[in-house]
Write a protein that holds these residues in place. Structure first.
Motif, short mmCIF file in Angstrom:
data_model
loop_
_atom_site.label_atom_id
_atom_site.label_comp_id
_atom_site.label_asym_id
_atom_site.label_seq_id
_atom_site.Cartn_x
_atom_site.Cartn_y
_atom_site.Cartn_z
N ILE A 121 32.21 23.71 -9.49
CA ILE A 121 30.76 23.53 -9.32
C ILE A 121 30.29 24.21 -8.05
CG2 ILE A 121 28.94 21.84 -8.86
CD1 ILE A 121 30.45 19.92 -10.73
N ARG A 122 31.02 24.03 -6.96
CA ARG A 122 30.66 24.66 -5.70
C ARG A 122 30.75 26.18 -5.79
NH1 ARG A 122 30.73 21.34 -1.14
NH2 ARG A 122 29.93 23.23 -0.12
N LYS A 123 31.79 26.66 -6.47
CA LYS A 123 31.98 28.10 -6.63
C LYS A 123 30.85 28.72 -7.45
CE LYS A 123 35.38 31.49 -8.25
NZ LYS A 123 36.71 31.67 -8.91
N ASN A 124 30.31 27.94 -8.39
CA ASN A 124 29.25 28.44 -9.27
C ASN A 124 27.87 28.43 -8.62
OD1 ASN A 124 31.00 29.01 -11.30
ND2 ASN A 124 30.31 27.41 -12.70
N ASN A 125 27.75 27.91 -7.40
CA ASN A 125 26.46 27.94 -6.72
C ASN A 125 25.94 29.38 -6.66
OD1 ASN A 125 26.24 25.23 -6.27
ND2 ASN A 125 26.29 25.35 -4.04
N ILE A 126 24.67 29.56 -6.96
CA ILE A 126 24.07 30.89 -6.94
C ILE A 126 23.92 31.37 -5.51
CG2 ILE A 126 21.97 32.20 -7.47
CD1 ILE A 126 21.56 30.34 -9.87
N ASP A 127 24.50 32.51 -5.22
CA ASP A 127 24.36 33.13 -3.90
C ASP A 127 23.43 34.33 -4.06
OD1 ASP A 127 24.66 33.59 -1.23
OD2 ASP A 127 26.59 34.61 -1.40
N PHE A 128 22.57 34.55 -3.10
CA PHE A 128 21.56 35.61 -3.22
C PHE A 128 21.04 35.96 -1.84
CE2 PHE A 128 19.31 31.73 -2.73
CZ PHE A 128 18.07 32.05 -2.20
N GLN A 129 20.31 37.05 -1.77
CA GLN A 129 19.62 37.43 -0.54
C GLN A 129 18.11 37.24 -0.69
OE1 GLN A 129 21.18 38.05 2.35
NE2 GLN A 129 22.98 37.49 1.12
N THR A 130 17.57 37.66 -1.84
CA THR A 130 16.15 37.40 -2.14
C THR A 130 16.02 36.94 -3.59
OG1 THR A 130 15.64 39.66 -2.86
CG2 THR A 130 15.39 39.16 -0.50
N PHE A 131 14.92 36.26 -3.87
CA PHE A 131 14.65 35.76 -5.22
C PHE A 131 13.15 35.80 -5.45
CE2 PHE A 131 13.31 32.06 -7.78
CZ PHE A 131 13.94 32.37 -8.98
N SER A 132 12.74 36.21 -6.65
CA SER A 132 11.33 36.18 -7.02
C SER A 132 11.20 35.69 -8.45
CB SER A 132 10.69 37.57 -6.88
OG SER A 132 11.33 38.50 -7.71
N ALA A 133 10.08 35.02 -8.75
CA ALA A 133 9.90 34.48 -10.09
C ALA A 133 8.43 34.19 -10.37
CB ALA A 133 10.71 33.20 -10.26
N LYS B 45 16.53 34.26 1.55
CA LYS B 45 17.51 33.20 1.74
C LYS B 45 17.51 32.66 3.16
CE LYS B 45 22.42 32.12 1.27
NZ LYS B 45 23.77 32.64 0.96
N ASP B 46 17.40 31.32 3.25
CA ASP B 46 17.49 30.59 4.52
C ASP B 46 16.42 30.98 5.51
OD1 ASP B 46 19.78 29.41 3.46
OD2 ASP B 46 21.13 30.85 4.42
N SER B 47 15.33 31.61 5.03
CA SER B 47 14.34 32.13 5.97
C SER B 47 12.90 31.82 5.57
CB SER B 47 14.52 33.64 6.11
OG SER B 47 13.56 34.19 6.99
N VAL B 48 12.49 32.27 4.38
CA VAL B 48 11.08 32.15 3.97
C VAL B 48 11.00 31.76 2.50
CG1 VAL B 48 8.87 33.32 3.72
CG2 VAL B 48 10.36 33.92 5.62
N LEU B 49 10.08 30.85 2.19
CA LEU B 49 9.74 30.48 0.82
C LEU B 49 8.24 30.66 0.68
CD1 LEU B 49 11.01 27.26 -1.00
CD2 LEU B 49 8.85 28.37 -1.52
N PHE C 282 14.70 22.78 4.41
CA PHE C 282 14.40 24.04 3.76
C PHE C 282 15.47 24.39 2.74
CE2 PHE C 282 14.64 28.61 3.29
CZ PHE C 282 13.31 28.99 3.15
N ALA C 283 16.72 24.14 3.08
CA ALA C 283 17.83 24.44 2.17
C ALA C 283 17.72 23.64 0.88
CB ALA C 283 19.17 24.16 2.86
N ASP C 284 17.27 22.38 0.95
CA ASP C 284 17.10 21.58 -0.24
C ASP C 284 16.03 22.18 -1.17
OD1 ASP C 284 18.96 19.61 0.53
OD2 ASP C 284 17.46 18.64 1.78
#
Length: 272
Positions: free
Chosen positions: A59-71, A95-99, A149-151
């Motif tokens: 489950i932890r390994k399957n966490n989505i890792d990314f740098q940017t995301f848009s939707a 990631k970890d910066s702006v939403l 923010f991470a949540d």
């Protein structure tokens, strides 16, 4: 339209729903469902412990890792009064910066713009020409839980939230595997697909029986893109004295593209 601003934030910080309180009837039904076919870990059998560790690690390994995301997200919301609301939200994350969130009103024009960073929340209301500037702790006050923010980031990306390694039981059937953990805030039932370990269901019960907070998060309609399995459908159901339903359909999404985060406050906007 002022109501939509609250809906916007609620839909995008879905954990806010967990601040609601469950009714006794629903809570009883939940308890019965969760205890079915549960294998306790207290027997300390080596095979059980190894199995749980395997599931947990995957489950932890399957966490989505990314740098940017848009939707682009279609959000449907129904509160306890039975009234239904819907709107489109355009979301961008670094990631970890702006939403960054842009909300379209019913006629398709910009209504709200939201910018969340690890320490601040800013909301521009283009309808009333106002702006709200708050600390990220203001979300914690609204949700009555230590939201970070991470949540928020994990909620939108589709990674599990409030994941705790204190697993005291598990259950499995032909299609799914569930881990049940007991954390500081919540008892957490997390269910994944038995074949690919994608998230299917998450339920959070408050350990404080007086508050009795409960939230359901459902994940579905997975699509595979850029090497990532992404849930394009989410549903949150919460019951207090009344029922709350939020559905999110991700109509478009992309990872790791170059993004901008425009957020300019007009000089004539009044601060609230």
């Amino acid at each position: 339209m002022k109501y939509i601003a609250g809906i916007c934030l609620l839909a995008l910080v879905m954990a806010a729903a967990t601040s609601c309180r469950s009714t006794k009837t629903i809570q009883t039904a939940i308890a019965k469902k969760d205890t079915a076919h549960v294998v306790p870990v207290v027997d300390h059998r080596a095979d059980s412990m190894l199995y749980i560790k395997k599931v947990w690690d995957t489950i932890r390994k399957n966490n989505i890792d990314f740098q940017t995301f848009s939707a682009k997200i279609k959000v449907d919301f129904e509160g306890g009064d039975g009234k239904k609301n819907d709107f489109n939200a355009f979301v961008r994350i670094k990631k970890d910066s702006v939403l960054w969130i842009n909300i379209n009103a019913a006629l398709g024009f910009d209504a709200f713009r939201v910018l969340v960073t690890p320490d601040s929340v800013k909301v521009i209301n283009k309808l009333n020409k106002t702006v709200q500037l708050r600390s990220v702790e203001s979300l914690q006050e609204v949700t009555r839980m230590p939201m970070t923010f991470a949540d928020l980031q994990n909620l939108l990306i589709g990674n599990p939230i409030f994941l705790d390694s204190n697993i005291n039981s598990y259950k499995k059937d032909e299609r799914t595997i569930s881990l049940i953990s007991l954390g500081i805030l919540f008892k957490h039932l997390l269910t994944v697909n038995k074949d690919d370990y994608t998230l299917q269901y998450s339920k959070l019960d408050d350990v404080d029986v007086i508050r009795a907070r409960t939230a359901y998060l459902t994940y579905g309609e997975y699509q595979y893109k850029n090497g990532i399995r992404f849930s394009t459908y989410r549903k949150i159901t919460v019951s207090e004295k009344s029922k709350l339903d939020i559905e999110m359909q991700f109509k478009q999404f992309d990872f790791n593209a170059d993004l901008s985060f425009p957020f300019t406050i007009p000089k004539n906007y009044r601060r609230q």
